[in-house]
Design an enzyme around this catalytic site. Structure first.
Site, PDB file in Angstrom:
ATOM      1  N   GLY A 206      -6.461   6.419   0.353  1.00 31.33           N
ATOM      2  CA  GLY A 206      -7.525   7.392   0.619  1.00 31.33           C
ATOM      3  C   GLY A 206      -7.386   8.679  -0.189  1.00 31.33           C
ATOM      4  O   GLY A 206      -8.053   9.667   0.096  1.00 31.33           O
TER       5      GLY A 206
ATOM      6  N   GLU B  79       0.839  -1.191   0.000  1.00 32.37           N
ATOM      7  CA  GLU B  79       0.000   0.000   0.000  1.00 32.37           C
ATOM      8  C   GLU B  79       0.881   1.251   0.000  1.00 32.37           C
ATOM      9  O   GLU B  79       1.328   1.698   1.067  1.00 32.37           O
ATOM     10  CB  GLU B  79      -0.888   0.017   1.248  1.00 32.37           C
ATOM     11  CG  GLU B  79      -1.839  -1.146   1.339  1.00 32.37           C
ATOM     12  CD  GLU B  79      -3.078  -0.811   2.165  1.00 32.37           C
ATOM     13  OE1 GLU B  79      -4.183  -1.010   1.652  1.00 32.37           O
ATOM     14  OE2 GLU B  79      -2.936  -0.339   3.299  1.00 32.37           O
TER      15      GLU B  79
ATOM     16  N   SER C 164      -6.733   3.286  -2.815  1.00 30.36           N
ATOM     17  CA  SER C 164      -7.733   3.838  -3.741  1.00 30.36           C
ATOM     18  C   SER C 164      -8.222   2.830  -4.782  1.00 30.36           C
ATOM     19  O   SER C 164      -8.491   3.194  -5.934  1.00 30.36           O
ATOM     20  CB  SER C 164      -7.198   5.106  -4.415  1.00 30.36           C
ATOM     21  OG  SER C 164      -6.912   6.099  -3.436  1.00 30.36           O
TER      22      SER C 164
HETATM   23  P1  PGA Z   1      -8.353   3.220   0.459  1.00 29.58           P
HETATM   24  O1  PGA Z   1      -7.627   2.579   1.735  1.00 29.58           O
HETATM   25  O2  PGA Z   1      -8.881   2.091  -0.380  1.00 29.58           O
HETATM   26  O3  PGA Z   1      -9.458   4.076   1.035  1.00 29.58           O
HETATM   27  O4  PGA Z   1      -7.325   4.021  -0.256  1.00 29.58           O
HETATM   28  C1  PGA Z   1      -6.844   1.437   1.607  1.00 29.58           C
HETATM   29  C2  PGA Z   1      -6.257   1.054   2.930  1.00 29.58           C
HETATM   30  O5  PGA Z   1      -5.902   1.945   3.714  1.00 29.58           O
HETATM   31  O6  PGA Z   1      -6.127  -0.143   3.241  1.00 29.58           O
END
Ligand code: PGA
Length: 259
Positions: free
Chosen positions: A177, A171, A217
């Protein structure tokens, strides 16, 4: 062992969202949508206080329940903490460890993360270990050094047998996010690198069986780009996992990809 022999995982991370009273309706809806979808693993990681409700609603279904954190201490005088054997006793299968929000907001370093991984695996849990570089680290061209350090220290002291219950999630911090995803090539490059780091330490058999997810995301619109990549075995989903229809659409993309 190639991608086809690894069972992919679509995991939702609710973070500190939704309410305990929303778990049952969410679960009923997701179960109805996902009935018959069992080629890949589906996991929903909820806040501690919602674990009993999630376990109840998903009982007997193909959907597993995960926690988002675990104490770095075994049972004892640690007010406010929840330890690995308590999660296991409740019936929780997965726990996310080392999410970037915990690394940055709660000062979790690689040593604490390794302690959590070891305790969780000893208790019989499956772990989803998150790794990822910040935007600054990517710009400084140290992404691979950062990832290698995170992966190697998370796995320090583990025996081969325990690796079967380890899943990695790549990630990139800049993609969480933000609505900005890594490109599928960028994600594949790092996931393949993670597999290489594990191969160097534990050998080809373990590395080829290891499941590595992409997170940051992910939406029903872009999920397929990642699922097509040879070293990406699923996704860890934040925002889009809060809506059962969106979450299910991602699960559907993953299933289609296995045809
Ligand atoms: P997101 O979060 O899909 O909202 O970007 C992913 C995560 O933090 O595991």
């Amino acid at each position: 062992m190639n991608k086809k022999s690894r069972r992919s995982i679509v995991a939702g991370n609710w973070k500190m969202n939704l309410l305990p009273s929303q778990v049952q309706p969410f679960g009923e809806e997701l179960k109805a949508l996902a009935a018959g979808f069992h080629r890949q693993e589906c996991v929903v990681c909820v806040p501690f206080v919602m674990l009993p409700a999630a376990l109840k609603v998903f009982e007997g279904s193909d959907i597993s329940v995960g926690a988002q954190n675990v104490s770095e201490n075994p049972r004892g005088a640690y007010t406010g903490e929840v330890c690995a054997d308590q999660l296991r006793d409740l019936g929780v299968k997965y726990v996310i460890i080392g999410h970037s929000e915990r690394r940055t907001l709660f000062d979790e370093d690689d040593i604490r993360i390794n302690t959590k991984v070891r305790l969780a695996l000893e208790a019989g849990l499956h772990v989803i270990i998150c790794v990822g570089e910040t935007a600054e680290q990517r710009n400084m061209d140290v992404t691979f050094e950062v990832i290698k350090l995170q992966v190697k220290s998370a796995l320090y002291g583990l025996d081969e047998q325990k690796l079967k219950r380890v899943v990695f999630a790549y990630e990139p911090v800049w993609a969480i996010g933000t609505g900005v995803t890594a490109t599928s090539d960028q994600a594949e490059e790092v996931c393949s690198f993670i597999r290489g780091v594990v191969r160097a330490k534990f050998g080809g058999r373990i590395a080829n069986g290891l499941r590595i997810l992409y997170g940051g995301s992910v939406t029903p619109e872009n999920a397929d780009d990642f699922f097509l990549m040879p070293d990406i075995d699923g996704a860890l989903i934040g925002g889009a996992s809060l809506d059962p229809h969106k979450f299910f659409s991602i699960l559907e993309e993953s299933e289609n990809n296995e045809d």
